[in-house]
Design a protein around this motif. Sequence first.
Motif, mmCIF file in Angstrom:
data_model
loop_
_atom_site.group_PDB
_atom_site.id
_atom_site.type_symbol
_atom_site.label_atom_id
_atom_site.label_comp_id
_atom_site.label_asym_id
_atom_site.label_seq_id
_atom_site.Cartn_x
_atom_site.Cartn_y
_atom_site.Cartn_z
ATOM 1 N N UNK A 97 93.583 -36.766 72.671
ATOM 2 C CA UNK A 97 92.358 -36.816 73.473
ATOM 3 C C UNK A 97 91.243 -37.582 72.799
ATOM 4 N N UNK A 98 91.595 -38.476 71.853
ATOM 5 C CA UNK A 98 90.575 -39.185 71.075
ATOM 6 C C UNK A 98 89.686 -40.059 71.948
ATOM 7 N N UNK A 99 90.258 -40.694 72.980
ATOM 8 C CA UNK A 99 89.444 -41.564 73.828
ATOM 9 C C UNK A 99 88.396 -40.763 74.593
ATOM 10 N N UNK A 100 88.791 -39.602 75.108
ATOM 11 C CA UNK A 100 87.825 -38.770 75.819
ATOM 12 C C UNK A 100 86.762 -38.207 74.891
ATOM 13 N N UNK A 101 87.157 -37.803 73.686
ATOM 14 C CA UNK A 101 86.186 -37.273 72.724
ATOM 15 C C UNK A 101 85.207 -38.361 72.305
ATOM 16 N N UNK A 102 85.712 -39.583 72.079
ATOM 17 C CA UNK A 102 84.833 -40.686 71.702
ATOM 18 C C UNK A 102 83.869 -41.034 72.826
ATOM 19 N N UNK A 103 84.365 -41.028 74.057
ATOM 20 C CA UNK A 103 83.485 -41.291 75.199
ATOM 21 C C UNK A 103 82.395 -40.235 75.313
ATOM 22 N N UNK A 104 82.791 -38.984 75.147
ATOM 23 C CA UNK A 104 81.812 -37.895 75.203
ATOM 24 C C UNK A 104 80.796 -38.009 74.078
ATOM 25 N N UNK A 105 81.248 -38.390 72.885
ATOM 26 C CA UNK A 105 80.322 -38.540 71.757
ATOM 27 C C UNK A 105 79.271 -39.598 72.047
ATOM 28 N N UNK A 106 79.685 -40.701 72.637
ATOM 29 C CA UNK A 106 78.731 -41.763 72.977
ATOM 30 C C UNK A 106 77.743 -41.292 74.044
ATOM 31 N N UNK A 107 78.242 -40.629 75.083
ATOM 32 C CA UNK A 107 77.369 -40.157 76.152
ATOM 33 C C UNK A 107 76.363 -39.126 75.633
ATOM 34 N N UNK A 108 76.838 -38.208 74.811
ATOM 35 C CA UNK A 108 75.939 -37.203 74.250
ATOM 36 C C UNK A 108 74.921 -37.845 73.314
ATOM 37 N N UNK A 109 75.354 -38.791 72.518
ATOM 38 C CA UNK A 109 74.439 -39.464 71.595
ATOM 39 C C UNK A 109 73.340 -40.190 72.364
ATOM 40 N N UNK B 276 72.223 -39.550 75.369
ATOM 41 C CA UNK B 276 71.335 -38.599 76.016
ATOM 42 C C UNK B 276 70.340 -37.975 75.062
ATOM 43 N N UNK B 277 70.796 -37.591 73.871
ATOM 44 C CA UNK B 277 69.908 -36.965 72.886
ATOM 45 C C UNK B 277 68.981 -38.001 72.259
ATOM 46 N N UNK B 278 69.501 -39.170 71.967
ATOM 47 C CA UNK B 278 68.714 -40.211 71.296
ATOM 48 C C UNK B 278 67.522 -40.649 72.154
ATOM 49 N N UNK B 279 67.687 -40.708 73.461
ATOM 50 C CA UNK B 279 66.630 -41.190 74.352
ATOM 51 C C UNK B 279 65.780 -40.064 74.945
ATOM 52 N N UNK B 280 66.040 -38.819 74.585
ATOM 53 C CA UNK B 280 65.295 -37.697 75.159
ATOM 54 C C UNK B 280 63.858 -37.684 74.633
ATOM 55 N N UNK B 281 62.904 -37.343 75.501
ATOM 56 C CA UNK B 281 61.489 -37.399 75.131
ATOM 57 C C UNK B 281 60.763 -36.075 75.313
ATOM 58 N N UNK B 282 60.981 -35.389 76.445
ATOM 59 C CA UNK B 282 60.128 -34.261 76.817
ATOM 60 C C UNK B 282 60.210 -33.135 75.796
ATOM 61 N N UNK B 283 61.419 -32.650 75.507
ATOM 62 C CA UNK B 283 61.561 -31.551 74.557
ATOM 63 C C UNK B 283 61.170 -31.977 73.146
ATOM 64 N N UNK B 284 61.409 -33.237 72.803
ATOM 65 C CA UNK B 284 61.013 -33.721 71.482
ATOM 66 C C UNK B 284 59.498 -33.712 71.310
ATOM 67 N N UNK B 285 58.765 -33.829 72.410
ATOM 68 C CA UNK B 285 57.299 -33.812 72.342
ATOM 69 C C UNK B 285 56.762 -32.394 72.284
ATOM 70 N N UNK B 286 57.280 -31.508 73.138
ATOM 71 C CA UNK B 286 56.670 -30.179 73.257
ATOM 72 C C UNK B 286 57.136 -29.211 72.184
ATOM 73 N N UNK B 287 58.262 -29.479 71.512
ATOM 74 C CA UNK B 287 58.780 -28.547 70.517
ATOM 75 C C UNK B 287 58.436 -28.931 69.085
ATOM 76 N N UNK B 288 57.981 -30.161 68.879
ATOM 77 C CA UNK B 288 57.629 -30.604 67.532
ATOM 78 C C UNK B 288 56.155 -31.009 67.535
ATOM 79 N N UNK B 289 55.339 -30.241 66.859
ATOM 80 C CA UNK B 289 53.898 -30.504 66.821
ATOM 81 C C UNK B 289 53.509 -31.351 65.606
ATOM 82 N N UNK B 290 54.211 -31.192 64.501
ATOM 83 C CA UNK B 290 53.883 -31.924 63.284
ATOM 84 C C UNK B 290 54.249 -33.393 63.466
ATOM 85 N N UNK B 291 53.268 -34.274 63.358
ATOM 86 C CA UNK B 291 53.505 -35.689 63.601
ATOM 87 C C UNK B 291 54.453 -36.304 62.570
ATOM 88 N N UNK B 292 54.481 -35.758 61.358
ATOM 89 C CA UNK B 292 55.389 -36.282 60.348
ATOM 90 C C UNK B 292 56.851 -35.979 60.658
#
Length: 280
Positions: A196-208, A210-226
Motif C-alpha cells: 500500500x506504499x502508493x496510497x500511503x505516499x499519496x495520503x502523506x502528500x495530501x496531509x502535508x 493541508x497542514x502546511x497551508x492551514x492558517x486559521x488554527x495556526x493564528x488563534x492557537x499560537x499567540x507568541x509571535x516567535x
Amino acid sequence: MSESVSGRLSSRGVRWPIFIALCLLAASIIYPLWFVIITSLRPNADYLQNPFGLPSEWTLDNYATLSSAYGLGRAFVNSLMVTSIAVVIVLILATIAGYALAKLPVPGTKWVTATFVSVMLIPGPVLIIPIYLLLARLGLQGYPGLILVYVATGLPFATFFLTLTFRSIPDEVIEAARIDGAGLFRTLWSIVRPMGASGIATLAVLQFLGVWNELIFAVILIRDQSLWLLTPTLATIGDRYLNDQPLVSAGLFVTASVPLVLLAFASRYIMQGLQVGVSR
C-alpha cells in the motif's frame, strides 16, 4: 489494411487535441509560478513601472527582508516541524485503523466507516469556536494543541482513504503471511505497508499540503509571535496602505517551495494512489 490505416489516423486525430489541451493546462500552471519567481527577484519600484515585463534589475533583497524583518526562516522551521509531526502521527494511526477496518473482523466496520465519512462532511469553520474553547479549558494552546487539531481533523479522511487502499490488497497474501507465522504488526509492516506504499505516499502528500497551508488554527492557537508558523507570518507582510508585491511574491515562493519539491518526488506514487479502489 485500410481499416488499420484509418484507425491510426483517427487515433492521431484524437491525440493532437488532447496534447494541445494538456499543453494549455500546463501553461496555465507554469506561468503563475514563473510570474511569482520573477516578481520576487525585482525591486518594488521596478515592478510598479512594468508589472508584467522582465525585470530591469535582479535582486535578492526581498528574501533578505523576509528573513530579517519578518523572521521567515524561523517560521519556516516551525512550520516544517509542526507539519512533519502531525503528518507522521496521522499516518501511523490511519495505517493501523485502515488495516483493521479493511482486513480484520472489526464489529460495526460499516458504521465506523460511515461515521468517518459523516465527520468529513462537517465544514471546518463550524468547529473553530468549539475547538478553541475546549483546548483553552484543557490548557493545550500552542504547538501541542495545534498538532492535536491537525491530527484530529486529518484522521477521518486518512483512515477512510487507507481503508480503501488496503481493501485492494489480496486476502490470499495476508493469509499466506499468517500461515508463515507472521503476527499482526509483522504482517502490517512487511506485507501491507509495501503493497500500500502508493496510497500511503499519496495520503502523506495530501496531509502535508493541508497542514502546511492551514492558517486559521495556526493564528488563534499560537499567540507568541516567535512561535508563529509560515502562513501567519506571511499574512503580516505589508499593511493596509502598502503594496509590495515583490515582497509578497518572495513569501509565496518560499511557501510553495516545499510542496513543489514534495510533489516532484512523489508524483509517481500520487498517480498510482489516486487509482485506489477503482479495480475493486
